[in-house]
Design a protein around this motif. Structure first.
Motif, short mmCIF file in Angstrom:
data_model
loop_
_atom_site.label_atom_id
_atom_site.label_comp_id
_atom_site.label_asym_id
_atom_site.label_seq_id
_atom_site.Cartn_x
_atom_site.Cartn_y
_atom_site.Cartn_z
N HIS A 42 7.45 10.23 -6.60
CA HIS A 42 8.71 9.47 -6.51
C HIS A 42 9.14 8.97 -7.89
N PHE A 43 8.19 8.48 -8.67
CA PHE A 43 8.51 8.01 -10.01
C PHE A 43 9.03 9.16 -10.88
N ILE A 44 8.45 10.34 -10.70
CA ILE A 44 8.91 11.50 -11.46
C ILE A 44 10.31 11.90 -11.02
N ASP A 45 10.53 11.93 -9.70
CA ASP A 45 11.84 12.36 -9.18
C ASP A 45 12.95 11.40 -9.58
N THR A 46 12.63 10.11 -9.61
CA THR A 46 13.66 9.11 -9.95
C THR A 46 13.68 8.81 -11.45
N PRO A 101 0.83 -1.21 0.00
CA PRO A 101 0.00 0.00 0.00
C PRO A 101 0.87 1.26 0.00
N GLN A 102 0.48 2.24 -0.82
CA GLN A 102 1.25 3.48 -0.95
C GLN A 102 0.31 4.65 -1.19
N ASP A 103 0.78 5.82 -0.86
CA ASP A 103 0.04 7.04 -1.18
C ASP A 103 0.24 7.34 -2.66
N ARG A 104 -0.86 7.48 -3.38
CA ARG A 104 -0.77 7.62 -4.84
C ARG A 104 0.04 8.84 -5.25
N ALA A 105 -0.25 9.97 -4.63
CA ALA A 105 0.46 11.20 -5.01
C ALA A 105 1.95 11.10 -4.70
N GLU A 106 2.27 10.50 -3.53
CA GLU A 106 3.68 10.39 -3.14
C GLU A 106 4.46 9.45 -4.06
N SER A 157 6.09 8.13 -17.44
CA SER A 157 6.40 7.95 -16.03
C SER A 157 5.64 6.74 -15.51
N ALA A 158 6.30 5.96 -14.63
CA ALA A 158 5.71 4.71 -14.15
C ALA A 158 4.34 4.94 -13.53
N GLY A 159 4.18 6.04 -12.80
CA GLY A 159 2.89 6.32 -12.17
C GLY A 159 1.77 6.48 -13.18
N VAL A 160 2.07 7.07 -14.31
CA VAL A 160 1.06 7.26 -15.36
C VAL A 160 0.61 5.89 -15.90
N ALA A 161 1.57 5.00 -16.13
CA ALA A 161 1.23 3.68 -16.68
C ALA A 161 0.38 2.88 -15.70
#
Length: 468
Positions: free
Chosen positions: A322-326, A313-318, A338-342
């Motif tokens: 993180h995916f953007i920063d890394t 479980p993770q906070d979606r925004a965080e 970005s991984a979050g988008v996929a």
């Protein structure tokens, strides 16, 4: 002139022989004729409901109709009809895995296996054999026998132009309440790792849990050589059930488009395995990993009778930030994003609104329920996608699809757990950092990712981890 059969390789002959006569007496009892001429397999060992009936060429010798015997094989002879019938065995009600041994040419269209009883009047199952399922293995399928029978027949019907060699049948009973399997989708480059993984499975996983190794046909030679050597040296005392990649895809109706590379195909295979019906629950293992602690599905993966999903479980925004920063990227509709988008795009298929909490599905070891996979494929059709291939074409992350489907559409069977069964090692120097897996900590061995899997030597690494 019809071309002659290519004889089985030494590996195939050893594999077929071991399938006909396994050494694990806790799992198998060799059946002997009863006074009526039938055999009835019985549970053995500690009362496990897993037992097997091995039908060799000798059992079929009196039931050759349109073929000829050649030592431990029965060959087609150009005559159409039943190559063999019989051998009329008593068998209890239950779910079975049936393995038909032998070799069939790709041009051998017209070969059919059927399973019947009641003097052939009641058909339990019928399946075509169009391509070879694996080395020394013509086909393999799941069979349900609804009630005890006294004259089970497993027959092989051929056409005039069918060219095959029949080597016998193995009928393995399954415990439907503990129906687990491990599958490893591998390639030539990972073959050394697959041998080590299988060796660790033999040591640390219960023998009634089958291990299926799925490979491209073109890579067969290197697996023949490596497993043959491992058998000769005693590292493995038996061999895995090897299935050809093309056979799995064809028999599940999931033939990938031409532009799919091996990585995409691998993900389709992991999902498509569910459609073979060979196991209700299965764990997919990458090649570069192995067990170092006893692993039991029932205690490790089930909570309150529910097969858990490895998910964090993770906070979606965080996590998306993180995916953007890394700068972690993933595929989406053929583009790198970005991984979050996929992963959000996958979630959006099953939820009209994205909740602040999301789950990161740990996919190195996907834990699948076959019935849920079948429901997922049906859902893919509703989205307008062509089965599992359509899902992977949209975004190639098989366990993310499975996890999102369970989370949003079947919350009653969603119980997330972590860690991901095997301890991930990314850098070689991490190998001996910290305590070794204990099983009690949720880790039962090691998983090697790049660059570690490209640098470390499989056997040396395995022995080092065992010593630790």
């Amino acid at each position: 002139m019809a071309r002659a059969f290519v004889r089985l390789s030494a590996f195939k002959e050893a594999w077929a022989a071991k399938m006909r006569s396994p050494q694990d007496e806790a799992l198998l009892t060799m059946t002997t004729p009863d006074p009526g001429g039938n055999t009835m397999p019985e549970p053995v060992g500690n009362g496990s409901p897993s037992y097997a009936m091995d039908l060799t060429v000798n059992d079929y010798d009196s039931f050759i109709l349109n073929g000829q015997r050649d030592d431990q094989l029965i060959r087609t002879n150009g005559k159409p009809g039943f190559l063999v019938c019989g051998p009329y065995r008593a068998c209890k009600a239950g779910i079975y895995t049936v393995t038909v041994l032998g070799e069939v040419e790709n041009s051998g269209a017209g070969a059919v296996v059927d399973v019947v009883c009641n003097s052939g009047l009641h058909e339990l199952l019928k399946t075509d054999i169009t391509t070879q399922a694996g080395p020394g293995l013509m086909t393999i399928f799941s069979l349900r026998i609804p009630q005890d029978v006294s004259d089970l027949e497993i027959r092989l019907k051929v056409a005039a132009d069918t060219r095959l060699e029949f080597g016998g049948v193995r009928v393995q009973k399954r415990d439907i309440d503990r129906d687990y399997a491990i599958i490893n989708k591998s390639y030539a480059n990972d073959a050394h790792w697959s041998v080590i993984l299988f060796g660790s499975y033999l040591t640390y996983v219960k023998p009634e849990v089958p291990f299926y190794l799925i490979i491209p046909t073109k890579d067969e030679m290197i697996f023949d050589r490596l497993f043959g050597s491992a058998s000769v040296t005693g590292f493995v005392e038996r061999l895995p059930v090897i299935l050809y990649e093309d056979w799995v895809l064809k028999n599940t109706g999931n033939v990938p488009p031409a532009h799919f590379d091996g990585w995409h195909v691998q993900q389709v295979v992991k999902l498509a395995f569910s459609k073979l019906g060979l196991s209700r629950h299965y764990l997919t293992c990458d090649s570069a990993q192995f067990f170092t602690q006893p692993f039991d599905f029932g205690t490790a993966l089930f909570r309150d009778g529910i097969l858990c999903t490895t998910a964090r479980p993770q906070d979606r925004a965080e996590i998306n930030q993180h995916f953007i920063d890394t700068d972690e990227k993933c595929w989406l509709k053929g583009n790198i994003v970005s991984a979050g988008v996929a992963f959000d795009a996958i979630d959006e298929h099953f939820s009209p609104s994205l909740e602040p909490q999301k789950y990161h599905y740990i996919g190195c070891n996907g834990i699948f329920d076959s019935e849920i996979c079948l429901a997922l494929e049906a859902r893919a059709a509703e989205f307008g996608y062509s089965n599992f291939c359509g899902l992977i074409a949209f975004s190639p992350y098989e366990f993310a699809w499975y996890g999102a489907f369970v989370t949003y559409c079947h919350p009653q069977v969603f119980k997330p757990i972590e860690p991901c069964i095997l301890r991930p090692i990314v850098e070689p120097g991490q190998l001996l950092d910290g305590a070794a897996p204990t099983g009690q900590d949720g880790y039962f061995g090691y998983l090697f990712q790049k660059p570690a899997c490209d640098v470390l030597q499989p056997m040396q690494t395995y022995l080092t981890c065992l010593a630790a």
